[in-house]
Write a protein that holds these residues in place. Structure first.
Motif, PDB file in Angstrom:
ATOM      1  N   ARG A  83       0.712  -1.343   0.022  1.00 16.77           N
ATOM      2  CA  ARG A  83       0.028  -0.026   0.005  1.00 16.77           C
ATOM      3  C   ARG A  83       0.825   1.221  -0.080  1.00 16.77           C
ATOM      4  O   ARG A  83       0.424   2.156  -0.906  1.00 16.77           O
ATOM      5  CB  ARG A  83      -0.866   0.275   1.244  1.00 16.77           C
ATOM      6  CG  ARG A  83      -2.334  -0.252   0.955  1.00 16.77           C
ATOM      7  CD  ARG A  83      -3.379   0.005   2.025  1.00 16.77           C
ATOM      8  NE  ARG A  83      -3.061   0.137   3.437  1.00 16.77           N
ATOM      9  CZ  ARG A  83      -2.869  -0.898   4.118  1.00 16.77           C
ATOM     10  NH1 ARG A  83      -3.250  -2.273   3.721  1.00 16.77           N
ATOM     11  NH2 ARG A  83      -2.407  -0.817   5.376  1.00 16.77           N
ATOM     12  N   ARG A  84       1.834   1.230   0.879  1.00 17.69           N
ATOM     13  CA  ARG A  84       2.864   2.453   0.863  1.00 17.69           C
ATOM     14  C   ARG A  84       3.319   2.730  -0.434  1.00 17.69           C
ATOM     15  O   ARG A  84       3.567   3.963  -0.889  1.00 17.69           O
ATOM     16  CB  ARG A  84       3.934   2.332   1.901  1.00 17.69           C
ATOM     17  CG  ARG A  84       3.622   2.282   3.315  1.00 17.69           C
ATOM     18  CD  ARG A  84       3.086   3.647   3.709  1.00 17.69           C
ATOM     19  NE  ARG A  84       3.985   4.778   3.649  1.00 17.69           N
ATOM     20  CZ  ARG A  84       4.093   6.149   3.613  1.00 17.69           C
ATOM     21  NH1 ARG A  84       3.031   6.593   3.553  1.00 17.69           N
ATOM     22  NH2 ARG A  84       5.104   6.777   4.046  1.00 17.69           N
ATOM     23  N   GLU A 108       0.863   4.072  -3.021  1.00 19.05           N
ATOM     24  CA  GLU A 108       0.320   5.306  -2.760  1.00 19.05           C
ATOM     25  C   GLU A 108       1.306   6.391  -2.877  1.00 19.05           C
ATOM     26  O   GLU A 108       1.105   7.582  -3.124  1.00 19.05           O
ATOM     27  CB  GLU A 108      -0.175   5.355  -1.238  1.00 19.05           C
ATOM     28  CG  GLU A 108      -1.422   4.736  -1.074  1.00 19.05           C
ATOM     29  CD  GLU A 108      -1.713   4.662   0.436  1.00 19.05           C
ATOM     30  OE1 GLU A 108      -0.709   5.223   1.431  1.00 19.05           O
ATOM     31  OE2 GLU A 108      -2.809   3.834   0.914  1.00 19.05           O
ATOM     32  N   THR A 109       2.597   6.165  -2.882  1.00 14.88           N
ATOM     33  CA  THR A 109       3.695   7.151  -2.809  1.00 14.88           C
ATOM     34  C   THR A 109       4.638   7.296  -4.005  1.00 14.88           C
ATOM     35  O   THR A 109       5.161   8.207  -4.193  1.00 14.88           O
ATOM     36  CB  THR A 109       4.695   7.082  -1.473  1.00 14.88           C
ATOM     37  OG1 THR A 109       5.183   5.801  -1.483  1.00 14.88           O
ATOM     38  CG2 THR A 109       4.005   7.084  -0.263  1.00 14.88           C
TER      39      THR A 109
END
Length: 200
Positions: A157-158, A161-162
């Protein structure tokens, strides 16, 4: 690497996987209690020398690179900076070099899950006797696989998202993790190759 076809108008996202071994110093206080032998220490040192050489040889625009690190909490920028400054290990020496080149270090893991992992390891390493150690190992074994899967889901997820279009991510991650198979399809994955050619 694994090629991913994307429409030409989209600048694809690329993640370079850097398989790592943890040195005792990466483990902080726990490392001082871990019974890792000298041979492992030498192996880890040699492995890191090789990883460092290959990462430094990558011909990348470092200002477009985001760096993700197994075990680094997704905490505030100040906490990430403090951890980066304090941990003395070949892994963190390389992270400091990357940041000095202009790469951005991104807090990667769930602080809550990391604390739980640390608690289990501490219970095993600091057990007062063999019985307590065996019980702590059993508890950790029962929870360990699910805990790792939850950590991996958070890492995925990190990154999703980034990591922006046209950016390259470097993921420093231990062999037990299963991150790659869960990444979004628009992230092209390459493994840090054994020779020194930069990813195409």
């Amino acid at each position: 690497g694994l090629g991913v076809s994307v429409p030409s108008r989209v600048r694809p996202r690329t993640l370079i996987l850097v398989p790592i071994v943890h040195s005792v110093r990466d483990m902080g206080l726990l490392g001082q209690q871990a019974p890792l032998d000298e041979a492992y220490g030498r192996l880890a040192q040699a492995r890191w020398a090789s990883i460092e050489q290959r990462v430094r040889a990558l011909q990348l625009d470092w200002s477009r690179v985001k760096v993700y690190q197994d075990g680094l909490p997704a905490a505030g920028a100040e906490i990430v900076r403090r951890i980066l400054a304090e941990v003395q290990s070949p892994n963190y020496d390389l992270l400091r070099w990357l940041v000095a080149q202009g790469a951005e270090l991104v807090g990667t893991e769930s602080p809550t899950l990391l604390r739980e992992e640390y608690g289990h390891l501490q219970a095993v390493l600091c057990a007062p006797d063999a019985g307590a150690r065996a019980r702590a190992r059993r508890t950790y074994a029962q929870r360990g696989r699910a805990l790792l899967a939850e950590r991996d889901a958070y890492i995925v997820r990190r990154i999703a998202e980034t990591l922006a279009d046209g950016e390259i991510g470097l993921l420093f991650v231990g062999a037990a993790h299963r991150v790659v198979e869960h990444l979004p399809a628009d992230i092209a994955v390459q493994k840090l190759v054994e020779d020194d050619r930069a990813p195409q």
